[in-house]
Enzyme design. Structure first.
Site, PDB file in Angstrom:
ATOM      1  N   HIS A 175       0.706  -1.151   0.288  1.00 28.60           N
ATOM      2  CA  HIS A 175      -0.217  -0.242  -0.091  1.00 28.60           C
ATOM      3  C   HIS A 175       1.024   0.928  -0.154  1.00 28.60           C
ATOM      4  CE1 HIS A 175       1.073   0.638   4.403  1.00 28.60           C
ATOM      5  NE2 HIS A 175       0.837  -0.207   4.291  1.00 28.60           N
TER       6      HIS A 175
ATOM      7  N   ARG B 105      -5.264   0.792   4.475  1.00 33.04           N
ATOM      8  CA  ARG B 105      -4.451   1.508   3.832  1.00 33.04           C
ATOM      9  C   ARG B 105      -4.280   0.525   2.701  1.00 33.04           C
ATOM     10  NH1 ARG B 105      -2.275  -0.385   8.714  1.00 33.04           N
ATOM     11  NH2 ARG B 105      -0.427  -1.632   8.311  1.00 33.04           N
TER      12      ARG B 105
ATOM     13  N   GLU C 216      -1.275  -7.109   7.246  1.00 32.49           N
ATOM     14  CA  GLU C 216       0.221  -6.771   7.781  1.00 32.49           C
ATOM     15  C   GLU C 216       0.173  -7.643   8.660  1.00 32.49           C
ATOM     16  OE1 GLU C 216       3.073  -6.502   7.313  1.00 32.49           O
ATOM     17  OE2 GLU C 216       3.670  -4.852   6.529  1.00 32.49           O
ATOM     18  N   ARG C 217       1.688  -7.946   8.923  1.00 26.50           N
ATOM     19  CA  ARG C 217       2.328  -8.701   9.943  1.00 26.50           C
ATOM     20  C   ARG C 217       1.978  -8.470  11.596  1.00 26.50           C
ATOM     21  NH1 ARG C 217       8.358  -9.628  11.329  1.00 26.50           N
ATOM     22  NH2 ARG C 217       8.969 -10.355  13.249  1.00 26.50           N
TER      23      ARG C 217
ATOM     24  N   ARG D 136      12.573  -6.671  12.469  1.00 25.74           N
ATOM     25  CA  ARG D 136      11.814  -6.093  12.150  1.00 25.74           C
ATOM     26  C   ARG D 136      11.448  -7.741  10.658  1.00 25.74           C
ATOM     27  NH1 ARG D 136      13.086  -0.736   9.335  1.00 25.74           N
ATOM     28  NH2 ARG D 136      11.127  -0.637   8.114  1.00 25.74           N
TER      29      ARG D 136
ATOM     30  N   HIS E 153       0.619  -5.600   2.127  1.00 22.55           N
ATOM     31  CA  HIS E 153       1.812  -5.031   2.938  1.00 22.55           C
ATOM     32  C   HIS E 153       3.485  -5.364   3.113  1.00 22.55           C
ATOM     33  CE1 HIS E 153      -2.172  -3.919   5.608  1.00 22.55           C
ATOM     34  NE2 HIS E 153      -2.500  -3.985   4.611  1.00 22.55           N
TER      35      HIS E 153
HETATM   36  O1  LIG Z   1       4.556  -1.200  10.755  1.00 23.77           O
HETATM   37  C1  LIG Z   1       4.225  -2.651  10.088  1.00 23.77           C
HETATM   38  O2  LIG Z   1       3.376  -3.037  10.491  1.00 23.77           O
HETATM   39  C2  LIG Z   1       5.986  -2.492   8.881  1.00 23.77           C
HETATM   40  C3  LIG Z   1       5.295  -1.559   7.372  1.00 23.77           C
HETATM   41  O3  LIG Z   1       3.798  -1.814   7.099  1.00 23.77           O
HETATM   42  O4  LIG Z   1       6.834  -1.988   9.500  1.00 23.77           O
HETATM   43  P1  LIG Z   1       8.396  -3.004   8.357  1.00 23.77           P
HETATM   44  O5  LIG Z   1       8.265  -1.872   7.877  1.00 23.77           O
HETATM   45  O6  LIG Z   1       9.025  -2.264   9.912  1.00 23.77           O
HETATM   46  O7  LIG Z   1       8.135  -4.326   8.706  1.00 23.77           O
END
Ligand SMILES: O=C(O)[C@@H](CO)OP(=O)(O)O
Length: 258
Positions: A11, A62, A89-90, A116, A188
């Protein structure tokens, strides 16, 4: 041999991407720049002659808004949009809402990178005392999922993201692709990384180095068995794309004093 083409899309920039906070399952909207990114992505896909028959998104606004803006810019608003929590997203567990640069200062940049980008490490789980727990688990969007609210994750490694995403890929998205429909997946950073790991056969250690910028379409060419036959192509200005990837990577670094 390449048989199918699929576009995967992280997104456009969200409000918390800007604030450098772990956003995850908090339903932040696109920022003004994120709206522009999604529109530009739609224009690019239109210029390059893409058309879609079906779009898959997560349940988070999003990714849904990004899909709408892309379709609007492509003049294909009528295309069906199918949503599932399995593309969310995770789930970053207790890290949700925290600032990445502050985390790097307190825990070290290496630890933040492990949280991450590693494949197997699950962050500490969210519990009821977390400021966003109620907002997430009382949200009506999770009432009609294919699992009960109690079974929804409280924190996930990338591996766990792939474990919940694969049944959806195998049972819903894959059959659409196989039937010849052209598919856009608007999801995501980490749900796209998990899918890429699977489709491209990326090793547990190499996936650490895969980072996706926001609002950039990723072209995947798949064979008969839905495996990637060539390296993914990030569409658009390659210099800008590399700069955007570096920006995402640098979010996990200590912020130099002003
Ligand atoms: O904030 C989150 O959920 C993810 C990005 O969407 O973060 P990161 O890039 O740190 O995995």
């Amino acid at each position: 041999m390449s048989k199918y083409k699929v576009i995967l899309l992280r997104h456009g920039e969200g409000e918390w991407n800007k604030e450098n906070r772990f956003c995850s399952w908090v339903d932040q909207k696109l920022s003004t720049d994120g709206v522009k990114e999604a529109q530009a992505c739609g224009r690019l896909l239109r210029e390059q002659g893409y058309t879609f028959d079906v779009v898959f998104t997560s349940l988070l606004s999003r990714s849904v808004h990004t899909a709408w803006l892309v379709l609007e810019a492509m003049r294909q608003e009528w295309v069906p949009v199918v949503k599932s929590w399995r593309l969310n997203e995770r789930h970053y567990g207790a890290l949700i809402g925290l600032n990445r640069a502050e985390m790097a200062l307190n825990h070290g940049e290496q630890q933040v990178k492990v949280w991450r980008r590693s494949y197997n490490v699950t962050p500490p789980p969210i519990d009821q005392s977390h400021p966003y727990y109620q907002e997430i688990y009382n949200d009506r969007r999770y009432s009609n999922c294919d699992v009960s609210k109690d079974e929804l994750p409280r924190a996930e490694s990338l591996k766990q993201v792939l474990d919940r995403l694969l049944p959806y890929w195998d049972g819903t998205v894959g059959p659409e692709i196989r039937s010849g429909r052209s598919v856009l997946i608007s999801a995501h950073g980490n749900s796209c990384r998990a899918l890429l790991k699977h489709l491209e056969g990326i090793s547990d250690s190499d996936i650490v180095n895969v980072t996706l910028p926001t609002g950039t379409p990723v072209l995947l060419e798949l064979d008969e068995s839905l495996r990637a036959v060539k390296p993914r192509q990030l569409l658009g200005d390659q210099v800008k794309i590399q700069a955007a990837i570096k920006m995402v990577e640098d979010q996990g670094k200590v912020k130099p004093a002003a």
